[in-house]
Design a protein around this motif. Structure first.
Motif, mmCIF file in Angstrom:
data_model
loop_
_atom_site.group_PDB
_atom_site.id
_atom_site.type_symbol
_atom_site.label_atom_id
_atom_site.label_comp_id
_atom_site.label_asym_id
_atom_site.label_seq_id
_atom_site.Cartn_x
_atom_site.Cartn_y
_atom_site.Cartn_z
ATOM 1 N N ASN A 122 75.548 -25.258 -96.309
ATOM 2 C CA ASN A 122 74.309 -24.489 -96.224
ATOM 3 C C ASN A 122 73.805 -24.374 -94.786
ATOM 4 N N GLY A 123 74.657 -24.718 -93.825
ATOM 5 C CA GLY A 123 74.336 -24.501 -92.421
ATOM 6 C C GLY A 123 73.400 -25.508 -91.804
ATOM 7 N N LEU A 124 73.247 -26.687 -92.428
ATOM 8 C CA LEU A 124 72.287 -27.670 -91.930
ATOM 9 C C LEU A 124 72.869 -28.583 -90.861
ATOM 10 N N GLY A 125 74.162 -28.475 -90.586
ATOM 11 C CA GLY A 125 74.760 -29.323 -89.568
ATOM 12 C C GLY A 125 76.255 -29.409 -89.735
ATOM 13 N N THR A 126 76.841 -30.407 -89.082
ATOM 14 C CA THR A 126 78.273 -30.676 -89.195
ATOM 15 C C THR A 126 78.452 -32.117 -89.647
ATOM 16 N N THR A 127 79.678 -32.471 -90.034
ATOM 17 C CA THR A 127 79.953 -33.848 -90.421
ATOM 18 C C THR A 127 81.424 -34.154 -90.167
ATOM 19 N N MET A 128 81.798 -35.405 -90.335
ATOM 20 C CA MET A 128 83.202 -35.799 -90.233
ATOM 21 C C MET A 128 83.711 -36.183 -91.604
ATOM 22 N N LEU A 129 84.894 -35.682 -91.926
ATOM 23 C CA LEU A 129 85.483 -35.944 -93.229
ATOM 24 C C LEU A 129 86.862 -36.557 -93.067
ATOM 25 N N PRO A 130 87.218 -37.509 -93.920
ATOM 26 C CA PRO A 130 88.580 -38.042 -93.899
ATOM 27 C C PRO A 130 89.557 -37.040 -94.495
ATOM 28 N N GLN A 131 90.788 -37.086 -93.990
ATOM 29 C CA GLN A 131 91.821 -36.168 -94.463
ATOM 30 C C GLN A 131 92.036 -36.287 -95.969
ATOM 31 N N MET A 132 91.955 -37.518 -96.515
ATOM 32 C CA MET A 132 92.212 -37.689 -97.946
ATOM 33 C C MET A 132 91.182 -36.953 -98.794
ATOM 34 N N ALA A 133 89.949 -36.856 -98.298
ATOM 35 C CA ALA A 133 88.922 -36.127 -99.041
ATOM 36 C C ALA A 133 89.216 -34.635 -99.030
ATOM 37 N N ILE A 134 89.682 -34.142 -97.885
ATOM 38 C CA ILE A 134 90.023 -32.723 -97.787
ATOM 39 C C ILE A 134 91.226 -32.414 -98.666
ATOM 40 N N ASP A 135 92.240 -33.292 -98.635
ATOM 41 C CA ASP A 135 93.422 -33.092 -99.473
ATOM 42 C C ASP A 135 93.068 -33.099 -100.957
ATOM 43 N N ALA A 136 92.014 -33.859 -101.313
ATOM 44 C CA ALA A 136 91.600 -33.948 -102.714
ATOM 45 C C ALA A 136 90.734 -32.774 -103.142
ATOM 46 N N GLY A 137 90.405 -31.876 -102.196
ATOM 47 C CA GLY A 137 89.691 -30.649 -102.559
ATOM 48 C C GLY A 137 88.198 -30.685 -102.370
ATOM 49 N N ILE A 138 87.685 -31.587 -101.515
ATOM 50 C CA ILE A 138 86.236 -31.675 -101.365
ATOM 51 C C ILE A 138 85.641 -30.399 -100.758
ATOM 52 N N LEU A 139 86.467 -29.621 -100.063
ATOM 53 C CA LEU A 139 85.965 -28.382 -99.460
ATOM 54 C C LEU A 139 86.236 -27.141 -100.312
ATOM 55 N N ASP A 140 86.815 -27.343 -101.478
ATOM 56 C CA ASP A 140 87.070 -26.202 -102.360
ATOM 57 C C ASP A 140 85.759 -25.486 -102.716
ATOM 58 N N ASN A 141 85.810 -24.174 -102.759
ATOM 59 C CA ASN A 141 84.649 -23.344 -103.108
ATOM 60 C C ASN A 141 83.508 -23.472 -102.104
ATOM 61 N N THR A 142 83.837 -23.830 -100.875
ATOM 62 C CA THR A 142 82.851 -23.830 -99.786
ATOM 63 C C THR A 142 83.373 -22.913 -98.680
ATOM 64 N N GLY A 143 82.500 -22.621 -97.722
ATOM 65 C CA GLY A 143 82.920 -21.845 -96.560
ATOM 66 C C GLY A 143 83.166 -22.718 -95.351
ATOM 67 N N ILE A 144 83.328 -24.002 -95.555
ATOM 68 C CA ILE A 144 83.454 -24.953 -94.455
ATOM 69 C C ILE A 144 84.859 -24.916 -93.863
ATOM 70 N N THR A 145 84.924 -25.047 -92.551
ATOM 71 C CA THR A 145 86.193 -25.177 -91.836
ATOM 72 C C THR A 145 86.306 -26.595 -91.293
ATOM 73 N N ALA A 146 87.469 -27.196 -91.453
ATOM 74 C CA ALA A 146 87.721 -28.548 -90.926
ATOM 75 C C ALA A 146 88.539 -28.438 -89.653
ATOM 76 N N ARG A 147 88.011 -28.977 -88.551
ATOM 77 C CA ARG A 147 88.664 -28.858 -87.252
ATOM 78 C C ARG A 147 89.132 -30.225 -86.757
ATOM 79 N N PRO A 148 90.367 -30.299 -86.246
ATOM 80 C CA PRO A 148 90.846 -31.561 -85.666
ATOM 81 C C PRO A 148 89.989 -31.972 -84.468
ATOM 82 N N ILE A 149 89.889 -33.263 -84.248
ATOM 83 C CA ILE A 149 89.107 -33.799 -83.133
ATOM 84 C C ILE A 149 90.062 -34.370 -82.097
ATOM 85 N N GLU A 150 89.888 -33.967 -80.856
ATOM 86 C CA GLU A 150 90.722 -34.480 -79.773
ATOM 87 C C GLU A 150 90.176 -35.838 -79.327
ATOM 88 N N SER A 151 90.626 -36.866 -80.013
ATOM 89 C CA SER A 151 90.180 -38.230 -79.736
ATOM 90 C C SER A 151 91.208 -39.210 -80.273
#
Length: 299
Positions: free
Chosen positions: A237-266
Motif C-alpha cells: 500500500n506504499g507505506l514503506g519498504t521492508t526486508m524479506l527472507p528468500q524462503m518467504a518469497i519462494d513460499a509466495g508471500i508476494l503473490d497477488n501484490t505489486g511488490i518487487t524484491a530487490r537484491p541487496i549489495e551487502s
C-alpha cells in the motif's frame, strides 16, 4: 531411616506455578484441578519444612528460597526427561515425542513442505511444534520446555549445539510504483525513514539492520507489527519498504501484490538457518538426523 524426597509431580506443579504466576493457569497447564496443584505444592512445603510461595488474594509471590528451588527443580525435571530420552535414543531413530520451537519468520514458509515428509518417512515421530520468537524459544530450550529450536543465526542462544542447514538471503521489498530503482540496491542507499521492520523480539529485525550496514539505523527504522504478512500489506500500500527472507518469497508471500524484491549489495544480506539443542543431549543423533531432513527439504 527412611528419607522422603520431593516427587517429580510436586516439582512440576511448582515450576508450572512459577511460569504461570497464577494457580488456575498453572493447574490448566498441568492438566489438573487447581485444588490438586495447590495441595501438591503444600505437600512439598511440608516435606521440606519451608514456605516457598506467599499466597494472597491478588498475588502469588515466591520467596527467595522458593526461587532457588524452582531453578533447581527445572534442572531435576530436565534430567528426568533425559532418562527417557536415553532409552528412546537407543531405539529407532526419530521416534517418540519431540518438542520443537520454530521462529515465526521460518515456520509458515518451511514447515508446510517439511511435515508431510516427516509423517511419511518417520511415522513413529510425534512432533509437537511451538511457534515463538527467538528469545522465548531459547529460554524454553534451556528450561526444558522444548527439545530443539529451528533458528536463524547469528543469534545468541546460550550453550547449545548447532547444526547449520542453509543460508537464506535477504531482499529489499519495495512497492511496485517505486520506479527508477536499480535491479539491486546498495545497503547505504536504503532509506531508514521508509524501512518497516518487525518489532523487538524477532531476530529478523537484527538481521535486517545488519544487512543495512548502518548502525545508526537501529534508532531510525520504523518498527511495526509482529507479522511479515502484515508488513507486506503495508509495503504493497506504499507505506514503506521492508526486508524479506528468500524462503518467504519462494513460499509466495508476494503473490497477488505489486511488490518487487530487490537484491541487496551487502555481505551481510543473509541469515543462516540452523537447528540447535542443549549440549550433551542424549538425543543428539535424532537432532542431527532431523537437521539432515531439514537441509534436504530446502534443497
Amino acid at each position: 531411616m527412611s528419607v522422603y524426597l520431593p516427587t517429580l509431580k510436586q516439582l512440576q506443579y511448582l515450576v508450572a506455578l512459577r511460569d504461570a504466576g497464577h494457580f488456575g493457569r498453572a493447574a490448566e497447564a498441568s492438566f489438573v484441578t487447581q485444588s490438586t496443584l495447590s495441595a501438591g505444592i503444600r505437600e512439598l512445603e511440608t516435606l521440606i519444612g519451608v514456605v516457598l510461595v506467599e499466597r494472597t488474594r491478588r498475588v502469588v509471590r515466591f520467596t527467595p528460597l522458593g526461587e532457588s528451588i524452582v531453578a533447581k527443580a527445572r534442572k531435576v525435571l530436565r534430567e528426568a526427561e533425559e532418562l527417557t530420552d536415553m532409552a528412546r535414543a537407543a531405539g529407532r531413530p526419530l521416534s517418540g515425542e519431540m518438542r520443537m520451537s520454530v521462529i515465526p519468520t521460518i515456520a509458515p514458509f518451511l514447515l508446510p513442505r517439511l511435515l508431510p515428509r516427516l509423517r511419511r518417512d518417520y511415522p513413529d515421530l510425534k512432533l509437537f511444534l511451538r511457534e515463538e520468537p527467538s528469545a522465548a524459544a531459547c529460554e524454553g530450550l534451556h528450561h526444558g520446555r522444548t527439545d530443539c529450536v529451528l533458528l536463524a543465526l547469528p543469534y545468541s542462544c546460550g550453550e547449545v549445539e548447532v547444526a547449520p542447514l542453509f543460508e537464506d538471503r535477504l531482499l529489499l521489498a519495495v512497492p511496485g510504483n517505486d520506479s527508477g530503482d536499480p535491479a539491486s540496491i546498495v545497503a547505504d542507499d536504503i532509506d531508514p525513514e521508509r524501512l518497516l521492520l518487525l518489532e523487538d523480539g524477532h531476530c529478523l529485525k537484527d538481521h535486517a539492520l545488519r544487512a543495512c550496514e548502518q548502525p545508526e539505523l537501529r534508532g531510525q527504522a520504523m518498527m511495526m507489527g509482529t507479522s511479515l504478512h502484515t508488513i507486506v500489506q503495508m509495503v504493497d500500500n506504499g507505506l514503506g519498504t521492508t526486508m524479506l527472507p528468500q524462503m518467504a518469497i519462494d513460499a509466495g508471500i508476494l503473490d497477488n501484490t505489486g511488490i518487487t524484491a530487490r537484491p541487496i549489495e551487502s555481505q551481510n544480506a543473509q541469515r543462516r538457518i540452523a537447528l540447535v539443542w542443549r549440549r550433551a543431549s542424549p538425543r543428539e543423533r535424532d537432532f542431527r538426523l532431523l537437521a539432515e531432513v531439514l537441509a534436504a527439504e530446502r534443497g
